[in-house]
Write a protein that holds these residues in place. Structure first.
Motif, PDB file in Angstrom:
ATOM      1  N   UNK A 193      21.500  44.203  48.406  1.00 14.25           N
ATOM      2  CA  UNK A 193      22.007  42.850  48.188  1.00 14.25           C
ATOM      3  C   UNK A 193      21.272  42.104  47.083  1.00 14.25           C
ATOM      4  N   UNK A 194      22.044  41.468  46.210  1.00  8.77           N
ATOM      5  CA  UNK A 194      21.508  40.510  45.236  1.00  8.77           C
ATOM      6  C   UNK A 194      20.311  41.051  44.476  1.00  8.77           C
ATOM      7  N   UNK A 195      20.477  42.229  43.910  1.00  6.76           N
ATOM      8  CA  UNK A 195      19.428  42.876  43.120  1.00  6.76           C
ATOM      9  C   UNK A 195      19.740  42.723  41.634  1.00  6.76           C
ATOM     10  N   UNK A 196      20.344  43.719  41.030  1.00  5.04           N
ATOM     11  CA  UNK A 196      20.816  43.610  39.644  1.00  5.04           C
ATOM     12  C   UNK A 196      22.057  42.727  39.587  1.00  5.04           C
TER      13      UNK A 196
ATOM     14  N   UNK B 218      11.677  46.486  31.065  1.00  4.99           N
ATOM     15  CA  UNK B 218      12.006  45.344  31.907  1.00  4.99           C
ATOM     16  C   UNK B 218      13.483  45.423  32.265  1.00  4.99           C
ATOM     17  N   UNK B 219      13.834  45.126  33.495  1.00  5.78           N
ATOM     18  CA  UNK B 219      15.231  45.242  33.896  1.00  5.78           C
ATOM     19  C   UNK B 219      16.048  44.026  33.495  1.00  5.78           C
ATOM     20  N   UNK B 220      17.349  44.239  33.388  1.00  8.67           N
ATOM     21  CA  UNK B 220      18.292  43.135  33.246  1.00  8.67           C
ATOM     22  C   UNK B 220      18.698  42.713  34.650  1.00  8.67           C
ATOM     23  N   UNK B 221      18.395  41.482  35.022  1.00 13.05           N
ATOM     24  CA  UNK B 221      18.783  40.938  36.313  1.00 13.05           C
ATOM     25  C   UNK B 221      19.875  39.909  36.044  1.00 13.05           C
ATOM     26  N   UNK B 222      21.094  40.216  36.442  1.00  8.48           N
ATOM     27  CA  UNK B 222      22.256  39.391  36.138  1.00  8.48           C
ATOM     28  C   UNK B 222      22.358  38.249  37.151  1.00  8.48           C
TER      29      UNK B 222
END
Length: 294
Positions: free
Chosen positions: A158-161, A187-191
């Protein structure tokens, strides 16, 4: 719809298709065999997972539409068996752009119900996706698939990326496909606009880590094939930056001050985490906004 608006949309769509075709002309699809049955395909966009058996082929994500034929050609070099099922790990176009083409090639599309909702919605160019693009099988929390004599666990985080992320674990092959809940060495893209959050992202990694061990092969959403050691380092990075930025917020630092404070990410910048799509300023901003949103 007014004729001039319709003409503009058709022209814009045609222009985008032309530009995309030019953009992907030189892309090559690289296949890496991870186990007897499981492969990773890399090209442009999210990494593809592939399970190959004696009767069928199971695919995870499909990158961009202009690459579909190249992807199908790469698969054919591995196996001549038919495509049966395709799982989308989330809705972003670099993972679902080839859905229509893969459906026409025989794949039945599976995804979390939020992926279907987002793919059915109005697109950036004002149009809607074709019905062949939309998942025909959806699930809420988890799904078990037995394919190629192997049990595959598919579960929603839930509600990750985004709000519709799926992680897949091949139980006999000991392979994990994380979708974009893992960017290896970056670094990740967190939308945030699509339901993503830093805390949800961290929890997604922790949940997946329960399933795996030192021998697990990991297919990240982006980057090279990975392992538990690298995955742990990625989790440490996420937790460290989250805690540092939370501490700065608690001390009364403003958004502008946190964005400008390179010391927050300096040790990870030196490791090259900020050389991908998300640089150090953007990850500081993303985490700040996630922690301060309601």
């Amino acid at each position: 719809m007014k004729p001039n608006k319709l003409f503009f949309l058709l022209f814009a769509s045609g222009f985008i298709l032309f530009v995309n075709a030019q953009r992907f002309d030189k892309v090559e699809i690289k296949a890496t065999q991870l186990t007897e049955k499981v492969y990773m395909l890399q090209g442009a966009g999210g990494n593809i997972g592939l399970s190959v058996g004696n009767k069928e082929i199971f695919i995870i994500d499909d990158q961009f539409a202009p690459l579909s034929q190249k992807i199908l050609d790469a698969i054919e070099k591995i196996s001549d068996k038919p495509l049966t099922f395709l799982v989308n790990t989330h809705f972003h176009g670099d993972h679902t752009g080839g859905n229509e083409n893969m459906a026409k090639a025989g794949a039945t599309i599976i995804a979390h119900e939020n992926v279907k909702k987002r793919l059915k919605g109005i697109q950036r160019d004002g149009t809607y996706k074709s019905k062949e693009t939309i998942p025909v099988i959806t699930f809420n929390d988890k799904l078990n698939i037995t394919i190629n004599d192997e049990d595959v666990a598919v579960f929603h985080v839930s509600n990750a990326h985004t709000d519709g992320d799926s992680i897949l674990y091949f139980t006999q092959s000991n392979v994990l496909h994380t979708g974009d809940t893992y960017f290896n060495g970056r670094y990740p893209y967190i939308d945030l606009k699509s339901g993503g959050s830093i805390n949800g992202y961290i929890e997604a990694v922790k949940r997946a880590m329960i399933l795996i061990n030192e021998d697990t092969k990991i297919i990240p959403g982006h980057g090279q094939a990975s392992n538990l050691t690298e995955y742990k380092s990625f989790l440490n990075m996420l937790e460290s930056l989250r805690d540092r930025i939370k501490n700065a917020i608690d001390l009364g630092k403003s958004e502008e001050e946190i964005i400008a404070d390179s010391s927050i990410t300096e040790d990870y910048d030196e490791l090259g985490y900020g050389t991908g799509f998300i640089n150090s300023e953007r990850i500081r901003l993303t985490i700040y906004k996630s922690l301060t949103s309601n």
